[in-house]
Design a protein around this motif. Structure first.
Motif, short mmCIF file in Angstrom:
data_model
loop_
_atom_site.label_atom_id
_atom_site.label_comp_id
_atom_site.label_asym_id
_atom_site.label_seq_id
_atom_site.Cartn_x
_atom_site.Cartn_y
_atom_site.Cartn_z
N THR A 2 0.83 -1.20 0.00
CA THR A 2 0.00 0.00 0.00
C THR A 2 0.87 1.26 0.00
O THR A 2 1.87 1.32 0.71
CB THR A 2 -0.92 0.04 1.23
OG1 THR A 2 -1.73 -1.12 1.27
CG2 THR A 2 -1.82 1.27 1.17
N ILE A 3 0.48 2.21 -0.82
CA ILE A 3 1.10 3.53 -0.81
C ILE A 3 0.08 4.50 -0.22
O ILE A 3 -1.09 4.49 -0.62
CB ILE A 3 1.51 3.97 -2.22
CG1 ILE A 3 2.67 3.10 -2.71
CG2 ILE A 3 1.91 5.45 -2.25
CD1 ILE A 3 3.07 3.37 -4.14
N HIS A 4 0.52 5.32 0.72
CA HIS A 4 -0.34 6.32 1.32
C HIS A 4 0.07 7.71 0.82
O HIS A 4 1.26 8.01 0.70
CB HIS A 4 -0.27 6.29 2.84
CG HIS A 4 -0.94 5.10 3.45
ND1 HIS A 4 -0.29 3.90 3.63
CD2 HIS A 4 -2.21 4.92 3.90
CE1 HIS A 4 -1.13 3.02 4.18
NE2 HIS A 4 -2.29 3.63 4.36
N ALA A 5 -0.93 8.54 0.55
CA ALA A 5 -0.67 9.91 0.12
C ALA A 5 -1.40 10.87 1.05
O ALA A 5 -2.59 10.70 1.32
CB ALA A 5 -1.15 10.11 -1.32
N ALA A 6 -0.69 11.87 1.55
CA ALA A 6 -1.29 12.85 2.44
C ALA A 6 -2.22 13.76 1.65
O ALA A 6 -1.85 14.31 0.61
CB ALA A 6 -0.20 13.69 3.11
N ASP A 117 4.21 1.02 2.30
CA ASP A 117 5.36 0.86 1.41
C ASP A 117 5.94 2.22 1.03
O ASP A 117 7.11 2.32 0.69
CB ASP A 117 4.95 0.10 0.14
CG ASP A 117 4.56 -1.33 0.45
OD1 ASP A 117 5.47 -2.15 0.68
OD2 ASP A 117 3.36 -1.64 0.48
N ALA A 118 5.12 3.25 1.10
CA ALA A 118 5.60 4.60 0.83
C ALA A 118 4.57 5.60 1.33
O ALA A 118 3.36 5.35 1.23
CB ALA A 118 5.85 4.81 -0.66
N ARG A 176 17.00 0.79 2.16
CA ARG A 176 16.19 -0.37 2.59
C ARG A 176 14.71 -0.02 2.60
O ARG A 176 13.88 -0.80 2.14
CB ARG A 176 16.62 -0.83 3.98
CG ARG A 176 18.01 -1.42 4.05
CD ARG A 176 18.17 -2.28 5.30
NE ARG A 176 17.77 -1.59 6.51
CZ ARG A 176 18.56 -0.81 7.25
NH1 ARG A 176 19.82 -0.62 6.84
NH2 ARG A 176 18.13 -0.24 8.35
N PHE A 177 14.37 1.14 3.14
CA PHE A 177 12.97 1.52 3.26
C PHE A 177 12.31 1.74 1.90
O PHE A 177 11.11 1.53 1.75
CB PHE A 177 12.82 2.79 4.09
CG PHE A 177 12.95 2.57 5.57
CD1 PHE A 177 12.47 1.42 6.17
CD2 PHE A 177 13.56 3.51 6.38
CE1 PHE A 177 12.59 1.20 7.53
CE2 PHE A 177 13.68 3.32 7.75
CZ PHE A 177 13.19 2.16 8.33
N HIS A 178 13.10 2.18 0.93
CA HIS A 178 12.52 2.53 -0.37
C HIS A 178 12.88 1.50 -1.45
O HIS A 178 13.03 1.86 -2.63
CB HIS A 178 12.97 3.92 -0.79
CG HIS A 178 12.46 5.01 0.12
ND1 HIS A 178 11.13 5.34 0.20
CD2 HIS A 178 13.10 5.80 1.01
CE1 HIS A 178 10.97 6.31 1.09
NE2 HIS A 178 12.15 6.61 1.60
#
Length: 282
Positions: A2-6, A117-118, A176-178
């Motif tokens: 999942t990608i979250h966007a503010a 995931d981001a 690692r995170f990205h």
């Protein structure tokens, strides 16, 4: 995944940020969730009981209802823009959704995106002193969560990704995170300013071969490119030359207790008006 966007209400480059988030989600074939965070109207009433000028204002149910109506209007506009961008970018409707949360962004965003995931946020959020700016600082420095500070490009291209590598723990965490961003790229460049690396340490953590080895185990290849001069200027120039849509870098800074400021390189990258998106970790 999942990608979250503010979904940031206010004068932000939200459309550009959502466009980036959509394109990243499509490349990863994953879900995209837009999230908003607004205070509880009842608590907002208490906070507006006295203005900064000492003038008393109504703190009854009428004010609370007015705040609630204003928030509902804001949520509607945010959701409409989210759907507009997702439709324009061809995002499947079953892979997109919107969540409206009660609370401050600095509380909501870290909790909701804990296993994301981001997390993508508009460019201006890295510098403003409001709740969204505080959320950006908190996620990076307090929670040690990765954040993608979007660039201002209206047509972001994500084929090429640059890794700013100096062997630091922050740079390693950013890589690692990205990993998802790296897997979605068609070209990966490991950038390093040799002038800023102690020659005696070139065979240590600073050696970009470490990143090459890490990526190869993920089935990814990369090339190494050096540059001279100021680090931020060199990275931005490299990004322009290769039309890179993302720079993955460690975010350097002091804790807020020590009067929070980003280090020189991070600060310059974050303030660049025409730079690519920054995938950061601290």
């Amino acid at each position: 995944m999942t990608i979250h966007a503010a979904l940031t209400e206010g004068e932000f480059s939200l459309k550009e940020s959502l466009t980036f988030a959509c394109r990243l989600a499509k490349r990863l074939n994953t879900n995209l969730v837009g999230i908003s965070a607004m205070p509880d109207p009842a608590r907002a009433v208490l906070m507006t009981g006295v203005t900064m000028h000492g003038m008393m204002v109504s703190s009854g149910a009428t004010l609370a209802e007015g705040i609630r109506e204003a928030q509902d209007e804001a949520k509607g506009k945010l959701e409409a823009l989210f759907k507009e961008v997702c439709t324009a970018e061809g995002m499947p409707t079953d892979q997109t959704s919107v969540e409206h949360h009660i609370g401050l962004p600095s509380d909501v965003y870290p909790r909701v995106t804990l296993l994301s995931d981001a997390f993508v946020t508009p460019h201006e959020c890295v510098s403003v002193g409001n709740d969204h700016g505080l959320a950006f600082e908190s996620m990076l420095l307090d929670k040690r969560q990765p954040v993608i500070a979007c660039g201002l490009e209206t047509d972001p291209v994500l084929d090429t990704v640059i890794i700013a590598w100096d062997g630091s723990p922050e740079a390693a965490r950013a890589v690692r995170f990205h990993t998802g961003i790296l897997k979605s790229a068609t070209k990966i460049i490991i950038a390093q300013n040799a002038e800023r690396i102690d020659s005696k340490d070139l065979d240590g953590a600073e050696d970009p071969a470490i990143v090459i080895d890490y990526l190869s185990k993920l089935g990814l290849s990369a090339e190494i490119q050096g540059f001279d001069g100021k680090v931020a200027d060199g990275l931005l120039k490299l990004a322009e030359t290769h039309n890179a849509g993302v720079i993955i870098a460690g975010a350097y800074g002091h804790s807020r207790i020590e009067e929070f400021i980003f280090g020189g390189v991070s600060r310059s990258l974050l303030r660049a008006e025409h730079g690519p998106a920054l995938a950061l970790a601290h």
